[in-house]
Design a protein around this motif. Structure first.
Motif, PDB file in Angstrom:
ATOM      1  N   ASP A 107     -17.714 -24.749   4.048  1.00 29.48           N
ATOM      2  CA  ASP A 107     -17.883 -25.848   5.007  1.00 29.48           C
ATOM      3  C   ASP A 107     -18.280 -25.324   6.379  1.00 29.48           C
ATOM      4  OD1 ASP A 107     -17.293 -27.747   3.116  1.00 29.48           O
ATOM      5  OD2 ASP A 107     -15.206 -28.025   3.747  1.00 29.48           O
ATOM      6  N   ASP A 108     -17.711 -24.190   6.787  1.00 32.54           N
ATOM      7  CA  ASP A 108     -18.066 -23.588   8.080  1.00 32.54           C
ATOM      8  C   ASP A 108     -19.555 -23.260   8.120  1.00 32.54           C
ATOM      9  OD1 ASP A 108     -15.411 -23.653   8.952  1.00 32.54           O
ATOM     10  OD2 ASP A 108     -14.998 -21.595   8.307  1.00 32.54           O
ATOM     11  N   VAL A 109     -20.059 -22.671   7.048  1.00 29.44           N
ATOM     12  CA  VAL A 109     -21.466 -22.272   6.995  1.00 29.44           C
ATOM     13  C   VAL A 109     -22.370 -23.499   7.003  1.00 29.44           C
ATOM     14  CG1 VAL A 109     -23.230 -21.098   5.623  1.00 29.44           C
ATOM     15  CG2 VAL A 109     -20.931 -20.106   5.817  1.00 29.44           C
ATOM     16  N   GLU A 110     -22.032 -24.513   6.207  1.00 33.34           N
ATOM     17  CA  GLU A 110     -22.860 -25.719   6.138  1.00 33.34           C
ATOM     18  C   GLU A 110     -22.871 -26.466   7.466  1.00 33.34           C
ATOM     19  OE1 GLU A 110     -21.346 -27.907   2.839  1.00 33.34           O
ATOM     20  OE2 GLU A 110     -22.256 -26.586   1.341  1.00 33.34           O
ATOM     21  N   PHE A 125     -21.330 -15.178  13.057  1.00 35.02           N
ATOM     22  CA  PHE A 125     -22.255 -15.648  12.033  1.00 35.02           C
ATOM     23  C   PHE A 125     -23.597 -14.931  12.129  1.00 35.02           C
ATOM     24  CE2 PHE A 125     -20.917 -19.796   9.935  1.00 35.02           C
ATOM     25  CZ  PHE A 125     -19.563 -19.538  10.089  1.00 35.02           C
ATOM     26  N   ARG A 126     -24.076 -14.718  13.348  1.00 33.68           N
ATOM     27  CA  ARG A 126     -25.375 -14.061  13.497  1.00 33.68           C
ATOM     28  C   ARG A 126     -25.308 -12.624  12.993  1.00 33.68           C
ATOM     29  NH1 ARG A 126     -30.070 -15.100  15.380  1.00 33.68           N
ATOM     30  NH2 ARG A 126     -29.414 -17.126  16.154  1.00 33.68           N
ATOM     31  N   ARG A 127     -24.263 -11.926  13.349  1.00 29.81           N
ATOM     32  CA  ARG A 127     -24.138 -10.537  12.931  1.00 29.81           C
ATOM     33  C   ARG A 127     -24.027 -10.417  11.409  1.00 29.81           C
ATOM     34  NH1 ARG A 127     -19.114  -7.180  15.150  1.00 29.81           N
ATOM     35  NH2 ARG A 127     -18.057  -8.537  13.631  1.00 29.81           N
ATOM     36  N   GLU A 128     -23.340 -11.409  10.794  1.00 32.14           N
ATOM     37  CA  GLU A 128     -23.138 -11.371   9.347  1.00 32.14           C
ATOM     38  C   GLU A 128     -24.265 -12.030   8.559  1.00 32.14           C
ATOM     39  OE1 GLU A 128     -20.737  -9.683   7.959  1.00 32.14           O
ATOM     40  OE2 GLU A 128     -19.934  -9.101   9.919  1.00 32.14           O
ATOM     41  N   GLY A 129     -25.249 -12.622   9.264  1.00 33.80           N
ATOM     42  CA  GLY A 129     -26.391 -13.212   8.570  1.00 33.80           C
ATOM     43  C   GLY A 129     -26.171 -14.609   8.036  1.00 33.80           C
ATOM     44  N   PHE A 130     -25.169 -15.333   8.533  1.00 39.39           N
ATOM     45  CA  PHE A 130     -24.910 -16.678   8.038  1.00 39.39           C
ATOM     46  C   PHE A 130     -25.765 -17.743   8.709  1.00 39.39           C
ATOM     47  CE2 PHE A 130     -20.662 -14.766   7.024  1.00 39.39           C
ATOM     48  CZ  PHE A 130     -20.763 -14.905   5.655  1.00 39.39           C
ATOM     49  N   LEU A 131     -26.380 -17.412   9.857  1.00 42.61           N
ATOM     50  CA  LEU A 131     -27.282 -18.362  10.497  1.00 42.61           C
ATOM     51  C   LEU A 131     -28.630 -18.302   9.813  1.00 42.61           C
ATOM     52  CD1 LEU A 131     -26.606 -18.034  14.325  1.00 42.61           C
ATOM     53  CD2 LEU A 131     -26.080 -19.966  12.858  1.00 42.61           C
ATOM     54  N   SER A 132     -29.199 -19.446   9.500  1.00 39.89           N
ATOM     55  CA  SER A 132     -30.509 -19.452   8.834  1.00 39.89           C
ATOM     56  C   SER A 132     -31.551 -18.826   9.757  1.00 39.89           C
ATOM     57  CB  SER A 132     -30.917 -20.884   8.493  1.00 39.89           C
ATOM     58  OG  SER A 132     -30.975 -21.682   9.654  1.00 39.89           O
ATOM     59  N   GLY A 133     -32.328 -17.930   9.187  1.00 39.22           N
ATOM     60  CA  GLY A 133     -33.341 -17.241   9.958  1.00 39.22           C
ATOM     61  C   GLY A 133     -32.822 -16.043  10.707  1.00 39.22           C
ATOM     62  N   ALA A 134     -31.494 -15.773  10.620  1.00 42.87           N
ATOM     63  CA  ALA A 134     -30.921 -14.636  11.350  1.00 42.87           C
ATOM     64  C   ALA A 134     -30.813 -13.443  10.423  1.00 42.87           C
ATOM     65  CB  ALA A 134     -29.540 -14.986  11.883  1.00 42.87           C
ATOM     66  N   ALA A 135     -31.102 -12.294  10.968  1.00 42.00           N
ATOM     67  CA  ALA A 135     -30.980 -11.058  10.192  1.00 42.00           C
ATOM     68  C   ALA A 135     -29.529 -10.665  10.076  1.00 42.00           C
ATOM     69  CB  ALA A 135     -31.774  -9.951  10.860  1.00 42.00           C
TER      70      ALA A 135
END
Length: 246
Positions: free
Chosen positions: A202-205, A235-245
């Motif tokens: 749910d956090d990711v969605e 989230f950005r560091r772990e890659g959970f944001l769409s389009g984020a490395a």
């Protein structure tokens, strides 16, 4: 009515202090603080001196040790909910107010250090502030940090409070406040009272839903940070944001 120190039950066998008996006096403690600095004081001594504000006379050391025994640490005492503090034998309005004043002052100091420089260039200070503000919250809390086009702090707001394992983020409200504050970027934050900062599905969605919504207004979602007593997760560091490395 004057407040009275004391605690009605013996500490647990594994509590930090096996004895909470009175020792020392106020003059010696003040001299130690002013002469040798706060680093020379143990946590219970800091709390003992803090309680001087509420108890004009008497030995506050037994109550200070008992509070740490009850809540587990000095930091946990400062972060405790007022109702939990009021339920503690020996504490009253003046002492609870003194404890919460110190917590509020620590938060204001940490937040002030973020005010004059780009937040993304002060990531460690941001995490320090968020840890002070949220790591020991007993229920989930969602915050939104609104930034200008130079990534300076415009607003830091609690968006919602929930239960021990859930809080609702209203995307429409986040977008509305972003427009009102004229933000060009956001950072989402919430805490996990369990201590584990791992994100749920749910956090990711929810994060991706916010990211899509604000992108329509050319607003960047820089990150979503989860704060827990055991650490924090980006989230950005772990890659959970769409389009984020990753």
């Amino acid at each position: 009515m004057a407040e009275r120190g004391g605690f009605d039950h013996a500490p647990a066998a594994d509590a930090p202090f096996s004895s909470t008996g009175p020792q020392g006096h106020r003059g010696r403690m003040r001299e130690k603080l002013l002469g040798r600095g706060a680093e020379a004081l143990a946590d219970y001594e800091l709390l003992e001196m803090l309680l001087f504000l509420a108890f004009k006379k008497g030995d506050t050391k037994p109550l200070a040790k008992a509070l740490i025994n009850r809540f587990g640490s000095y930091a946990a005492v400062l972060a405790a909910e007022p109702d939990a503090l009021f339920a503690t034998p020996g504490l009253g309005q003046h002492s609870v107010a003194a404890i919460k004043l110190v917590q509020a002052s620590a938060m204001r100091l940490a937040r002030a250090e973020l005010a004059d420089a780009p937040v993304l260039n002060n990531w460690e200070r941001l995490i320090d502030y968020l840890t002070i503000a949220m790591a020991r919250e007993p229920v989930e809390q969602s915050r939104v940090i609104y930034l200008d086009n130079r990534n300076r702090l415009l607003a830091d707001e609690v968006a919602s409070r929930g239960t021990v394992n859930h809080t609702q983020v209203y995307v429409r409200e986040v977008v509305r406040r972003a427009i009102e504050t004229r933000a060009t970027a956001l950072i989402l934050v919430h805490n996990h009272p369990s201590g584990d900062p791992s994100p749920s599905r749910d956090d990711v969605e929810m994060t991706r839903e916010v990211q899509r919504a604000v992108a329509l207004l050319d607003i960047t979602l820089h990150d979503h940070v989860i704060i827990g007593k055991a650490g924090w997760l980006s989230f950005r560091r772990e890659g959970f944001l769409s389009g984020a490395a990753a």
